[in-house]
Design a protein around this motif. Structure first.
Motif: not given
Length: 125
Positions: A6, A8, A77, A21-22, A19, A93, A69, A75, A79
């Motif tokens: 992960e 962000g 996400y 991310s992973c 946001r 994640c 995704r 990735i 948000q």
């Protein structure tokens, strides 16, 4: 499957956005999700997404959070908009078997097979 990593997280004032991310290499066929945890509590499901892009959300975040995704860039996400104080948590994640998305069980810690290490989100007043 590779590791789930992960990024962000951070600190943001109430009403702000982040946001997450992973990196999810090797998980294109898996049910993916974001779960969060506060000290002394179980991890709780925030948002889940199946391999076809179908999504599900906890009632507490509906209309504010969006999971997505990118299976080409590998990735996942999350948000997060209109953040509230109660959104403060460690966000993880997660990946599990595809049927977990069909059954809705992705939201339960016991149903998850693979975890990232987490990223902290802190919302301040």
């Amino acid at each position: 499957q590779g590791q789930l990593v992960e990024s962000g997280g951070g600190s943001v004032p109430a009403g702000g956005s982040l946001r997450l991310s992973c990196a999810v290499s090797g998980y294109s066929d898996y049910c993916m999700g974001w779960l969060r945890q506060n000290p002394g509590k179980e991890r709780e499901g925030v948002a889940g997404i199946d391999s076809d892009g179908g999504t599900a959300y906890a009632n507490s975040v509906k209309g504010r959070f969006t999971i997505s995704r990118d299976n080409v860039r590998n990735i996942l996400y999350l948000q997060m908009n209109s953040l509230k104080l109660e959104d403060t948590a460690m966000y993880y994640c997660a990946a599990t078997n595809a049927y977990a998305c069909l059954r809705g069980s992705w939201q339960y810690e016991r149903s998850i097979r693979y975890w990232g290490r987490g990223t902290q989100v802190t919302v301040s007043s």
